[in-house]
Design a protein around this motif. Structure first.
Motif, PDB file in Angstrom:
ATOM      1  N   MET A 153      31.913  38.488  32.768  1.00 39.28           N
ATOM      2  CA  MET A 153      32.686  38.864  33.954  1.00 39.28           C
ATOM      3  C   MET A 153      32.089  40.021  34.753  1.00 39.28           C
ATOM      4  O   MET A 153      32.033  39.945  35.981  1.00 39.28           O
ATOM      5  CB  MET A 153      34.138  39.168  33.573  1.00 39.28           C
ATOM      6  CG  MET A 153      34.948  37.926  33.296  1.00 39.28           C
ATOM      7  SD  MET A 153      34.876  36.690  34.621  1.00 39.28           S
ATOM      8  CE  MET A 153      35.745  37.532  35.911  1.00 39.28           C
ATOM      9  N   PRO A 154      31.636  41.109  34.126  1.00 36.12           N
ATOM     10  CA  PRO A 154      31.013  42.164  34.949  1.00 36.12           C
ATOM     11  C   PRO A 154      29.787  41.670  35.714  1.00 36.12           C
ATOM     12  O   PRO A 154      29.585  42.043  36.872  1.00 36.12           O
ATOM     13  CB  PRO A 154      30.629  43.240  33.920  1.00 36.12           C
ATOM     14  CG  PRO A 154      31.525  43.007  32.771  1.00 36.12           C
ATOM     15  CD  PRO A 154      31.766  41.535  32.729  1.00 36.12           C
ATOM     16  N   VAL A 155      28.992  40.828  35.081  1.00 36.11           N
ATOM     17  CA  VAL A 155      27.797  40.294  35.747  1.00 36.11           C
ATOM     18  C   VAL A 155      28.207  39.425  36.931  1.00 36.11           C
ATOM     19  O   VAL A 155      27.665  39.556  38.039  1.00 36.11           O
ATOM     20  CB  VAL A 155      26.927  39.501  34.750  1.00 36.11           C
ATOM     21  CG1 VAL A 155      25.776  38.813  35.456  1.00 36.11           C
ATOM     22  CG2 VAL A 155      26.431  40.402  33.638  1.00 36.11           C
ATOM     23  N   LEU A 162      31.049  39.492  38.590  1.00 36.47           N
ATOM     24  CA  LEU A 162      31.682  40.309  39.629  1.00 36.47           C
ATOM     25  C   LEU A 162      30.656  41.072  40.457  1.00 36.47           C
ATOM     26  O   LEU A 162      30.791  41.168  41.679  1.00 36.47           O
ATOM     27  CB  LEU A 162      32.698  41.265  39.004  1.00 36.47           C
ATOM     28  CG  LEU A 162      33.946  40.602  38.440  1.00 36.47           C
ATOM     29  CD1 LEU A 162      34.806  41.621  37.702  1.00 36.47           C
ATOM     30  CD2 LEU A 162      34.755  39.936  39.539  1.00 36.47           C
ATOM     31  N   VAL A 163      29.632  41.608  39.818  1.00 36.02           N
ATOM     32  CA  VAL A 163      28.581  42.318  40.560  1.00 36.02           C
ATOM     33  C   VAL A 163      27.826  41.355  41.470  1.00 36.02           C
ATOM     34  O   VAL A 163      27.552  41.674  42.642  1.00 36.02           O
ATOM     35  CB  VAL A 163      27.623  43.046  39.587  1.00 36.02           C
ATOM     36  CG1 VAL A 163      26.370  43.518  40.290  1.00 36.02           C
ATOM     37  CG2 VAL A 163      28.338  44.201  38.921  1.00 36.02           C
ATOM     38  N   TYR A 196      30.109  40.439  44.399  1.00 37.00           N
ATOM     39  CA  TYR A 196      30.207  41.546  45.340  1.00 37.00           C
ATOM     40  C   TYR A 196      28.944  41.655  46.189  1.00 37.00           C
ATOM     41  O   TYR A 196      29.015  41.846  47.407  1.00 37.00           O
ATOM     42  CB  TYR A 196      30.452  42.863  44.592  1.00 37.00           C
ATOM     43  CG  TYR A 196      30.567  44.049  45.502  1.00 37.00           C
ATOM     44  CD1 TYR A 196      31.731  44.276  46.233  1.00 37.00           C
ATOM     45  CD2 TYR A 196      29.504  44.932  45.659  1.00 37.00           C
ATOM     46  CE1 TYR A 196      31.830  45.363  47.084  1.00 37.00           C
ATOM     47  CE2 TYR A 196      29.598  46.015  46.511  1.00 37.00           C
ATOM     48  CZ  TYR A 196      30.757  46.229  47.216  1.00 37.00           C
ATOM     49  OH  TYR A 196      30.851  47.296  48.065  1.00 37.00           O
TER      50      TYR A 196
END
Length: 64
Positions: A28-30, A32-33, A36
């Motif tokens: 998820m962080p990957v 989301l980045v 964005y």
């Protein structure tokens, strides 16, 4: 290219061996980045495109 694909296969196998919650916490962080970054690029490109269109339309509407 073969080296990158081999590395990617290893990462994919490692990730698929993890539990769902851990996979989600890593992916998820990957995602989301990346989302964005794509949104910022599209916003800039579309903003510049709209600015150019407005400038062109304003130029056409000026009395000559």
């Amino acid at each position: 290219m073969g080296g990158f694909l081999s590395w990617w296969d290893g990462v994919e196998l490692w990730l698929s061996g993890l539990g769902f919650v851990v996979q989600t916490a890593i992916v998820m962080p990957v995602v989301l980045v990346l989302a964005y970054g794509i949104a910022v690029l599209l916003d800039g490109a579309l903003g510049n495109g709209i600015r150019l269109l407005r400038r062109a339309l304003h130029r056409d509407q000026e009395p000559s």
